[in-house]
Design an enzyme around this catalytic site. Structure first.
Site, PDB file in Angstrom:
ATOM      1  N   PHE A 111       0.810  -1.222   0.000  1.00 42.04           N
ATOM      2  CA  PHE A 111       0.000   0.000   0.000  1.00 42.04           C
ATOM      3  C   PHE A 111       0.844   1.274   0.000  1.00 42.04           C
ATOM      4  O   PHE A 111       0.375   2.327   0.436  1.00 42.04           O
ATOM      5  CB  PHE A 111      -0.973   0.012   1.189  1.00 42.04           C
ATOM      6  CG  PHE A 111      -1.712  -1.276   1.386  1.00 42.04           C
ATOM      7  CD1 PHE A 111      -2.639  -1.710   0.449  1.00 42.04           C
ATOM      8  CD2 PHE A 111      -1.469  -2.074   2.490  1.00 42.04           C
ATOM      9  CE1 PHE A 111      -3.314  -2.912   0.616  1.00 42.04           C
ATOM     10  CE2 PHE A 111      -2.130  -3.275   2.669  1.00 42.04           C
ATOM     11  CZ  PHE A 111      -3.054  -3.693   1.730  1.00 42.04           C
ATOM     12  N   LYS A 170       3.781   1.364  -4.935  1.00 42.37           N
ATOM     13  CA  LYS A 170       4.824   0.821  -5.821  1.00 42.37           C
ATOM     14  C   LYS A 170       4.278   0.537  -7.215  1.00 42.37           C
ATOM     15  O   LYS A 170       4.888   0.913  -8.216  1.00 42.37           O
ATOM     16  CB  LYS A 170       5.408  -0.465  -5.223  1.00 42.37           C
ATOM     17  CG  LYS A 170       6.023  -0.308  -3.848  1.00 42.37           C
ATOM     18  CD  LYS A 170       6.639  -1.603  -3.359  1.00 42.37           C
ATOM     19  CE  LYS A 170       5.660  -2.748  -3.300  1.00 42.37           C
ATOM     20  NZ  LYS A 170       4.518  -2.494  -2.372  1.00 42.37           N
ATOM     21  N   GLU A 230       5.504  -6.955  -8.539  1.00 39.85           N
ATOM     22  CA  GLU A 230       5.695  -8.014  -7.542  1.00 39.85           C
ATOM     23  C   GLU A 230       6.989  -8.781  -7.806  1.00 39.85           C
ATOM     24  O   GLU A 230       7.033 -10.009  -7.788  1.00 39.85           O
ATOM     25  CB  GLU A 230       4.495  -8.982  -7.544  1.00 39.85           C
ATOM     26  CG  GLU A 230       3.155  -8.327  -7.306  1.00 39.85           C
ATOM     27  CD  GLU A 230       2.961  -7.845  -5.870  1.00 39.85           C
ATOM     28  OE1 GLU A 230       3.889  -8.022  -5.061  1.00 39.85           O
ATOM     29  OE2 GLU A 230       1.893  -7.279  -5.582  1.00 39.85           O
ATOM     30  N   PHE A 281       6.750 -10.184   5.914  1.00 39.53           N
ATOM     31  CA  PHE A 281       5.983  -9.769   7.092  1.00 39.53           C
ATOM     32  C   PHE A 281       6.805  -9.917   8.368  1.00 39.53           C
ATOM     33  O   PHE A 281       6.435  -9.390   9.411  1.00 39.53           O
ATOM     34  CB  PHE A 281       4.685 -10.587   7.194  1.00 39.53           C
ATOM     35  CG  PHE A 281       4.890 -12.032   7.576  1.00 39.53           C
ATOM     36  CD1 PHE A 281       4.668 -12.449   8.882  1.00 39.53           C
ATOM     37  CD2 PHE A 281       5.300 -12.976   6.640  1.00 39.53           C
ATOM     38  CE1 PHE A 281       4.847 -13.776   9.249  1.00 39.53           C
ATOM     39  CE2 PHE A 281       5.479 -14.300   6.989  1.00 39.53           C
ATOM     40  CZ  PHE A 281       5.259 -14.705   8.302  1.00 39.53           C
ATOM     41  N   VAL A 339       2.001 -15.529   0.825  1.00 41.41           N
ATOM     42  CA  VAL A 339       0.550 -15.558   1.020  1.00 41.41           C
ATOM     43  C   VAL A 339       0.001 -14.302   0.358  1.00 41.41           C
ATOM     44  O   VAL A 339       0.180 -13.192   0.858  1.00 41.41           O
ATOM     45  CB  VAL A 339       0.164 -15.594   2.512  1.00 41.41           C
ATOM     46  CG1 VAL A 339      -1.354 -15.532   2.663  1.00 41.41           C
ATOM     47  CG2 VAL A 339       0.719 -16.842   3.180  1.00 41.41           C
TER      48      VAL A 339
END
Length: 238
Positions: free
Chosen positions: A29, A32, A98, A128, A174
């Site tokens: 968010f 990019k 990505e 994460f 994920v």
């Protein structure tokens, strides 16, 4: 007046372009994909042949390359970049969204740049768990341009540099949006869902937690340059 004949240089001509790698990093968010799309469209306006490659397993927004606010662009889906190398060789500018998911990202970008292509990569720099995502950071010393964007913390609205997973999945890959991830600042990264700080000695957090999560220690008292009695004495003398 004498005239000088200049050669006819066409945009995208392999013999005239100079290859380069541009890397756009940041948490989820942070814009990019929006920045990648802006740069590719800028080259399209200048009549360069462009190709955008997206990760094939990310089907959140159909087969198109899409930003979170649903701006879309035609894209070629792939799981390995070497599978689309023939398509890439026919264009002058290659956009990769990505980029952290492609295991051959470094080799592909270096080869394309060395052959005269402009390669623009948008990618998460960290997982994460705030660890390097795949081999994407190996592109940094090879790139001519590197920028790290920040998002807005989705929990306190400050600047956010990290991606926090909301679920309990342990695997790195994920795919999801705001239903699975938040962009967060440093403080909110270490808070549990209840809003309480993470436990320092837990196995899950001990590697990433800072030494202290409480209130920052107060700075030692600062000596005043002019004490009150000093000022009063000066007034009496005058």
């Amino acid at each position: 007046m004498s005239c000088i004949n200049l050669p006819n240089v066409l945009p995208g001509s392999p013999s005239k372009t100079r290859g380069q790698i541009q890397v756009i990093l940041g948490p989820m968010f942070s814009g990019k994909s929006t920045e990648l799309m802006r740069r590719v469209r800028r080259f399209q306006v200048a009549q360069y042949k462009c190709l955008v490659i997206k990760y094939a397993k990310d089907t959140r927004y159909s087969s198109l390359f899409s930003t979170h606010d649903r701006n879309t662009m035609e894209a070629l889906p792939a799981c390995l970049l070497r599978d689309v190398i023939q398509d890439a060789q026919r264009v002058a500018v290659i956009g990769i969204d990505e980029g952290q998911f492609f295991p051959d990202i470094v080799e592909f970008c270096e080869n394309m740049a060395n052959s005269g292509k402009t390669v623009i990569v948008a990618a998460l720099d960290g997982t994460f768990q705030r660890k390097a995502f795949g081999t994407i950071l190996n592109l940094v010393p090879l790139a001519e341009s590197v920028v790290k964007l920040t998002a807005v913390c989705m929990e306190c609205f400050r600047e956010a540099a990290y991606t926090k997973r909301l679920g309990v999945e342990k695997e790195v890959e994920v795919i999801g949006g705001a239903d699975k991830y938040h962009s967060v600042c440093r403080l909110c990264y270490f808070k549990k869902a209840s809003g309480q700080p993470a436990v320092l000695d837990s196995e899950e957090n001990k590697e990433n937690c800072p030494m202290t999560l409480g209130k920052p220690a107060e700075a030692p008292g600062v000596r005043k340059l002019f004490a009150t009695h000093q000022i009063w004495q000066c007034s009496q003398a005058n």
